[in-house]
Design a protein around this motif. Structure first.
Motif, PDB file in Angstrom:
ATOM      1  N   PHE A  54       2.782   9.733  -4.423  1.00  0.00           N
ATOM      2  CA  PHE A  54       3.875   9.073  -3.710  1.00  0.00           C
ATOM      3  C   PHE A  54       4.386   7.842  -4.458  1.00  0.00           C
ATOM      4  CE2 PHE A  54       6.149   6.619  -0.609  1.00  0.00           C
ATOM      5  CZ  PHE A  54       6.858   7.588   0.078  1.00  0.00           C
ATOM      6  N   ARG A  62       8.892  10.073  -3.193  1.00  0.00           N
ATOM      7  CA  ARG A  62       9.977  10.326  -2.221  1.00  0.00           C
ATOM      8  C   ARG A  62      11.269  10.696  -2.952  1.00  0.00           C
ATOM      9  NH1 ARG A  62      14.314   7.554  -1.220  1.00  0.00           N
ATOM     10  NH2 ARG A  62      13.558   5.662  -2.230  1.00  0.00           N
ATOM     11  N   GLY A  88       2.415   6.562   8.160  1.00  0.00           N
ATOM     12  CA  GLY A  88       2.481   5.993   9.506  1.00  0.00           C
ATOM     13  C   GLY A  88       3.184   6.902  10.492  1.00  0.00           C
ATOM     14  N   GLY A  91       6.615   7.403   9.605  1.00  0.00           N
ATOM     15  CA  GLY A  91       6.656   8.155   8.355  1.00  0.00           C
ATOM     16  C   GLY A  91       6.610   9.661   8.551  1.00  0.00           C
ATOM     17  N   HIS A  94       9.930  11.173   8.503  1.00  0.00           N
ATOM     18  CA  HIS A  94      10.479  11.252   7.137  1.00  0.00           C
ATOM     19  C   HIS A  94       9.870  12.444   6.394  1.00  0.00           C
ATOM     20  CE1 HIS A  94      12.485   7.448   7.552  1.00  0.00           C
ATOM     21  NE2 HIS A  94      11.360   6.777   7.703  1.00  0.00           N
TER      22      HIS A  94
ATOM     23  N   PRO B 164      15.407   1.233  -2.489  1.00  0.00           N
ATOM     24  CA  PRO B 164      14.472   2.350  -2.674  1.00  0.00           C
ATOM     25  C   PRO B 164      13.015   2.010  -2.358  1.00  0.00           C
ATOM     26  CG  PRO B 164      16.000   2.235  -4.505  1.00  0.00           C
ATOM     27  CD  PRO B 164      16.279   1.047  -3.650  1.00  0.00           C
ATOM     28  N   PHE B 165      12.556   0.846  -2.795  1.00  0.00           N
ATOM     29  CA  PHE B 165      11.154   0.511  -2.582  1.00  0.00           C
ATOM     30  C   PHE B 165      10.824   0.374  -1.089  1.00  0.00           C
ATOM     31  CE2 PHE B 165       7.796  -2.778  -2.271  1.00  0.00           C
ATOM     32  CZ  PHE B 165       6.769  -1.984  -2.737  1.00  0.00           C
ATOM     33  N   ARG B 167      12.472   1.820   1.324  1.00  0.00           N
ATOM     34  CA  ARG B 167      12.542   3.180   1.903  1.00  0.00           C
ATOM     35  C   ARG B 167      11.218   3.920   1.662  1.00  0.00           C
ATOM     36  NH1 ARG B 167      17.540   6.204  -0.130  1.00  0.00           N
ATOM     37  NH2 ARG B 167      16.685   7.792   1.225  1.00  0.00           N
ATOM     38  N   ASP B 168      10.579   3.640   0.522  1.00  0.00           N
ATOM     39  CA  ASP B 168       9.255   4.236   0.260  1.00  0.00           C
ATOM     40  C   ASP B 168       8.226   3.696   1.254  1.00  0.00           C
ATOM     41  OD1 ASP B 168      10.149   5.722  -1.888  1.00  0.00           O
ATOM     42  OD2 ASP B 168       9.545   4.263  -3.391  1.00  0.00           O
ATOM     43  N   LEU B 169       8.242   2.373   1.424  1.00  0.00           N
ATOM     44  CA  LEU B 169       7.269   1.752   2.347  1.00  0.00           C
ATOM     45  C   LEU B 169       7.442   2.271   3.774  1.00  0.00           C
ATOM     46  CD1 LEU B 169       7.065  -2.044   1.392  1.00  0.00           C
ATOM     47  CD2 LEU B 169       5.408  -0.245   0.908  1.00  0.00           C
ATOM     48  N   ALA B 170       8.675   2.613   4.133  1.00  0.00           N
ATOM     49  CA  ALA B 170       8.959   3.068   5.504  1.00  0.00           C
ATOM     50  C   ALA B 170       8.137   4.308   5.887  1.00  0.00           C
ATOM     51  CB  ALA B 170      10.444   3.347   5.665  1.00  0.00           C
ATOM     52  N   PHE B 171       7.685   5.060   4.906  1.00  0.00           N
ATOM     53  CA  PHE B 171       6.856   6.241   5.183  1.00  0.00           C
ATOM     54  C   PHE B 171       5.484   5.853   5.769  1.00  0.00           C
ATOM     55  CE2 PHE B 171       8.540  10.286   3.367  1.00  0.00           C
ATOM     56  CZ  PHE B 171       9.779   9.814   2.974  1.00  0.00           C
ATOM     57  N   PHE B 172       5.073   4.635   5.524  1.00  0.00           N
ATOM     58  CA  PHE B 172       3.723   4.224   5.924  1.00  0.00           C
ATOM     59  C   PHE B 172       3.730   3.356   7.172  1.00  0.00           C
ATOM     60  CE2 PHE B 172       3.864   5.288   1.521  1.00  0.00           C
ATOM     61  CZ  PHE B 172       2.742   6.079   1.360  1.00  0.00           C
TER      62      PHE B 172
END
Lengths: 122, 178
Positions: A54, A62, A88, A91, A94, B164-165, B167-172
């Protein structure tokens, strides 16, 4: 016929571990150490499943997944993320949007990796 | 007022604040979390500590419930030896030391409900470090939260959330407050 996997990770030792583990289990494994390299290789050669780290510099997992889903020839590829941190609650939505089949937490258990790869790609 | 009622220990929260009311919204959230029995580690990479301290007091935030880690490039000389709740880490020393300081500060907190409060994601990115180091830092923070050792609150100004960074963190993230 052997399952063909692409492993994408900027950590060389992870790539080697995934390749050795899955090849020992009868899979054919190609590797890429960046998102750009992965996309270039995928456009030339077909695989059954992409295992995608990731957090990678330059192009994150992503972003690679989004590129794959936008590409007419690649959009139906099976994808799974490799990640240290667990995704999360927000997440999960997504992941669904990107049609991510599974995610494997690092450091992974070798037997669990083999089992899950077979389940997703099989 | 942003609502932190739904937060649970171990959550990763992304708090977006409007640029023109950034600090007011941030302080409002902080007050709510502390009122809910949490104590936390405030990682400041945004403004000189003396300014931060007086701004928090002005917003009636109970600073006794906080340990501050100052990670600003500011050259101010703060007499931290007289203050156990203030740790200065020069960004040039690096993120490994910052991770260590966060881990140790969490252990020092007496409350059962603990949080790490990052002010802010965007300013942390301004330091000249590789993306790889930054990723490892966030993985450490998120993993600490997942192990139930803290709640993680990532503050960001609203215009930055589409980067972008982030948006990546938003996954967690478990909860997005905006």
């Amino acid at each position: 016929m052997a399952i063909k996997i692409m492993a994408v990770d900027d950590e060389e030792n992870i790539l080697r571990l995934v390749k050795d583990t899955l090849e020992e289990d009868g899979c054919k494994v190609v590797t890429a150490s960046s998102g750009d390299e992965a996309l270039a290789k995928l456009r030339k050669d077909k695989v059954d499943l992409v295992l995608l780290d990731f957090f990678m510099p330059e192009m994150s997992g992503r972003e690679v997944a989004e590129e794959i889903r936008k590409d007419k020839k690649l959009k139906n590829l099976k994808l799974a993320f490799l990640t240290v941190a667990q995704f999360g609650r927000s997440g999960i939505a997504h992941l669904k949007r990107l049609k991510i089949a599974d995610y494997i937490k690092k450091p992974f258990d070798i037997d669990d990796l083999k089992r899950r790869v077979k389940k997703i790609a099989g | 007022m942003k609502d932190y009622k739904q937060i649970k220990h171990g959550f990763v929260i992304l708090a977006e604040h409007s640029a023109d009311a950034y600090f007011m919204e941030l302080a409002g959230g902080l007050k709510q979390i502390i009122k809910r029995g949490y104590a936390g580690v405030y990682v400041n990479s945004q403004r000189p500590f003396n300014n931060l301290s007086s701004m928090l007091k002005r917003h009636k935030v109970d600073t006794k419930k906080l340990v501050f880690i100052d990670f600003t490039a500011s050259l101010e000389k703060f007499k931290y030896s007289k203050n156990e709740r203030y740790i200065r880490i020069a960004p040039s020393i690096g993120f490994e030391h910052l991770s260590l300081a966060i881990r140790e500060s969490l252990l020092k907190l007496k409350s059962k409900k603990k949080f790490v409060f990052l002010d802010s994601i965007t300013t942390l990115q301004l330091y000249d470090i590789s993306e790889k180091v930054l990723y490892r830092f966030y993985e450490f923070l998120m993993d600490t939260a997942r192990k139930g050792q803290s709640t993680l609150i990532l503050n960001v100004s609203q215009g930055m959330a589409k980067k972008p960074f982030i948006r990546d963190l938003a996954f967690f993230v478990d909860m997005q407050i905006s």
